[in-house]
Design an enzyme around this catalytic site. Structure first.
Site, PDB file in Angstrom:
ATOM      1  CE1 TYR A 196       9.344   6.065   9.832  1.00 26.40           C
ATOM      2  CE2 TYR A 196       8.314   4.001   8.760  1.00 26.40           C
ATOM      3  CZ  TYR A 196       8.611   5.335   8.775  1.00 26.40           C
ATOM      4  OH  TYR A 196       7.901   6.058   7.721  1.00 26.40           O
ATOM      5  CG  LEU A 201      19.366   1.690  22.112  1.00 24.09           C
ATOM      6  CD1 LEU A 201      20.136   2.648  22.639  1.00 24.09           C
ATOM      7  CD2 LEU A 201      18.024   2.606  21.538  1.00 24.09           C
ATOM      8  CB  ALA A 203       8.803  -7.120  16.752  1.00 25.47           C
ATOM      9  CE1 TYR A 210       7.617  -8.445  11.039  1.00 28.26           C
ATOM     10  CE2 TYR A 210       6.522  -8.212   9.030  1.00 28.26           C
ATOM     11  CZ  TYR A 210       6.779  -7.879  10.405  1.00 28.26           C
ATOM     12  OH  TYR A 210       6.195  -6.663  10.544  1.00 28.26           O
ATOM     13  CG  ASN A 247       3.605  -1.104   1.935  1.00 31.34           C
ATOM     14  OD1 ASN A 247       3.052  -2.062   2.107  1.00 31.34           O
ATOM     15  ND2 ASN A 247       5.100  -1.699   1.639  1.00 31.34           N
ATOM     16  CG  HIS A 268      11.182  -0.500   4.497  1.00 29.11           C
ATOM     17  ND1 HIS A 268      12.298  -0.671   5.302  1.00 29.11           N
ATOM     18  CD2 HIS A 268      10.174  -1.287   4.592  1.00 29.11           C
ATOM     19  CE1 HIS A 268      11.474  -1.766   6.266  1.00 29.11           C
ATOM     20  NE2 HIS A 268      10.284  -2.044   5.699  1.00 29.11           N
TER      21      HIS A 268
HETATM   22  N1  UFG Z   1      10.837  -2.956  -3.834  1.00 36.28           N
HETATM   23  C1  UFG Z   1      11.527  -2.727  -5.028  1.00 36.28           C
HETATM   24  N2  UFG Z   1      12.912  -2.433  -4.804  1.00 36.28           N
HETATM   25  C2  UFG Z   1      13.412  -1.926  -3.635  1.00 36.28           C
HETATM   26  C3  UFG Z   1      12.629  -2.056  -2.451  1.00 36.28           C
HETATM   27  C4  UFG Z   1      11.298  -2.683  -2.699  1.00 36.28           C
HETATM   28  O1  UFG Z   1      11.157  -2.999  -6.216  1.00 36.28           O
HETATM   29  O2  UFG Z   1      14.685  -1.740  -3.415  1.00 36.28           O
HETATM   30  C5  UFG Z   1       9.588  -3.326  -3.983  1.00 36.28           C
HETATM   31  C6  UFG Z   1       9.137  -4.466  -3.343  1.00 36.28           C
HETATM   32  O3  UFG Z   1       9.277  -5.595  -4.002  1.00 36.28           O
HETATM   33  C7  UFG Z   1       7.459  -4.303  -3.024  1.00 36.28           C
HETATM   34  C8  UFG Z   1       7.619  -2.837  -2.862  1.00 36.28           C
HETATM   35  O4  UFG Z   1       8.713  -2.208  -3.454  1.00 36.28           O
HETATM   36  O5  UFG Z   1       6.781  -4.677  -3.947  1.00 36.28           O
HETATM   37  C9  UFG Z   1       7.373  -2.426  -1.258  1.00 36.28           C
HETATM   38  O6  UFG Z   1       8.579  -3.020  -0.681  1.00 36.28           O
HETATM   39  P1  UFG Z   1       8.954  -2.642   0.682  1.00 36.28           P
HETATM   40  O7  UFG Z   1      10.168  -3.331   0.877  1.00 36.28           O
HETATM   41  O8  UFG Z   1       9.233  -1.057   0.840  1.00 36.28           O
HETATM   42  O9  UFG Z   1       7.900  -2.967   1.632  1.00 36.28           O
HETATM   43  P2  UFG Z   1       7.124  -4.568   1.691  1.00 36.28           P
HETATM   44  O10 UFG Z   1       5.916  -4.217   1.134  1.00 36.28           O
HETATM   45  O11 UFG Z   1       8.071  -5.552   1.420  1.00 36.28           O
HETATM   46  O12 UFG Z   1       7.064  -4.498   3.370  1.00 36.28           O
HETATM   47  C10 UFG Z   1       5.984  -4.199   4.028  1.00 36.28           C
HETATM   48  C11 UFG Z   1       6.596  -3.931   5.547  1.00 36.28           C
HETATM   49  C12 UFG Z   1       6.886  -5.358   6.108  1.00 36.28           C
HETATM   50  C13 UFG Z   1       5.633  -6.188   5.722  1.00 36.28           C
HETATM   51  C14 UFG Z   1       5.106  -6.141   4.514  1.00 36.28           C
HETATM   52  C15 UFG Z   1       3.753  -6.979   4.168  1.00 36.28           C
HETATM   53  O13 UFG Z   1       7.561  -3.052   5.504  1.00 36.28           O
HETATM   54  O14 UFG Z   1       7.050  -5.190   7.350  1.00 36.28           O
HETATM   55  O15 UFG Z   1       4.747  -4.857   4.028  1.00 36.28           O
HETATM   56  O16 UFG Z   1       3.932  -7.890   2.976  1.00 36.28           O
HETATM   57  F1  UFG Z   1       5.760  -7.524   6.403  1.00 36.28           F
END
Ligand code: UFG
Length: 330
Positions: free
Chosen positions: A12, A34, A76, A142, A171, A190
């Protein structure tokens, strides 16, 4: 003209950075196994070698064939949840793969590397906004492997003179304006792609992971940053190192936090469609708030995000999702 090697250039953030590099006039060589990336995401002007960064002979052959000036390393695994159930996969690919890459760079006298790190190195932050000098205490495997990679770069610089820039993303979201590339993970975890799948009718609802956090509406706060602004930071970081700049670590975010509920409301606004929500339990390892101070990237690299508005970011993501409801399968 400089030639940049991009391991993970089919993923991405990697694929968007390859587009930014090509647009800046650089020659680009992509390597990718891939496993999670897509060949269709690779810019047609980039030269592509399929292979794994843990395969040292493969890396040596690419470095022998190509005249590389700098490396931008994305290859990664990056799913927080998966890293908790299979931490050794993360040590093997993230730490082991980086060791092979650095070993090969030393052998071929390549001494500039920009590398993707993450807000996950901070764990539960002590201060908001987070500064690069704040405590690092990863709350998941991670983040722990990314911090180990940062430290490996530090020791390798001392021993072999490889200078590095580590970019700690908050994010990442959105898509290139051309509509050819965007965010597509398998499986999708995400928030913004999931919300847009719900808006597009591909998902019944969005599970909101926790509504009892100590935040303004009880849902988690995150700092959403456009993927092309991240991509631009990589181009600037390579130039910084090519001009003799010193190794450094930078946060990349917009410095503004949005709750999960605010993201969903913004997406309803952008798409003009209702997005059904179901409150679910908290997700393990999720800090309540992550908001960056990126002043250092602005001051040292001259980084200036072009799409800081969440509404505009979600707009670019929606453009991609509408034309590619099945990601790269379309
Ligand atoms: N969330 C929901 N519902 C979902 C998906 C996510 O409520 O279906 C919430 C999560 O709990 C979080 C927020 O939306 O509070 C964002 O979640 P993401 O999964 O989109 O992103 P993250 O913050 O968990 O992850 C990002 C990066 C990771 C990194 C992390 C650092 O994608 O690579 O921030 O905390 F490690």
């Amino acid at each position: 003209m400089k030639t940049v090697l991009v391991p993970g250039g089919a993923g991405y953030i990697g694929s968007h950075t390859v587009y930014a590099l090509v647009e800046s006039g650089a020659e680009v060589v992509v390597i990718d196994n891939l496993e999670t990336g897509y060949e269709k995401a690779i810019h047609p002007k980039a030269r592509f070698y399929r292979g794994d960064i843990r395969d040292c002979a493969f890396l040596d052959s690419v470095f022998s064939h190509e005249s590389i000036d700098a490396v931008i390393h994305f290859a990664a695994n990056s799913l927080v949840g998966e890293s908790m159930t299979d931490p050794l996969k993360y040590y093997d690919n993230n730490v082991g793969g980086t060791r092979c890459l650095l070993r090969s760079m030393v052998r071929h006298n390549i001494n500039i590397v920009v590398f993707s790190s993450t807000a996950a190195v901070y764990g539960e932050p002590e201060n908001i906004p987070i500064l690069e000098s704040d405590r690092t205490a990863p709350a998941n495997a991670y983040g722990e492997t990314k911090l180990a990679m940062e430290r490996m770069f530090g020791w390798t610089e001392l021993a072999h003179g490889i200078r590095y820039v580590s970019l700690r993303y908050f994010n990442a979201c959105g898509a290139h304006e051309c509509g050819e590339i965007g965010e597509a993970h398998k499986p999708e975890t995400h928030l913004i792609p999931i919300v847009l799948q719900a808006a597009g009718g591909k998902r019944e609802n969005v599970s909101v992971y926790g509504s009892d956090y100590d935040t303004r509406d009880g849902t988690c706060v995150r700092d959403y940053v456009h993927v092309m602004d991240l991509a631009e930071a990589h181009v600037l970081a390579v130039d910084h190192l090519l001009k003799g700049g010193k190794s450094d670590i930078f946060n990349l975010g917009n410095g503004v936090g949005f709750t999960v509920s605010e993201v969903i409301k913004t997406a309803e606004n952008v798409t003009g469609r209702p997005i059904p929500v179901a409150v679910a339990p908290r997700r393990a390892g999720d800090p309540a708030q992550l908001v960056a101070s990126s002043q250092k990237a602005r001051d040292v690299l001259g980084w200036n995000p072009r799409t800081p508005s969440l509404k505009a970011i979600v707009g670019t993501a929606w453009h991609w999702h509408r034309s590619h409801p099945n990601g790269y399968q379309d």
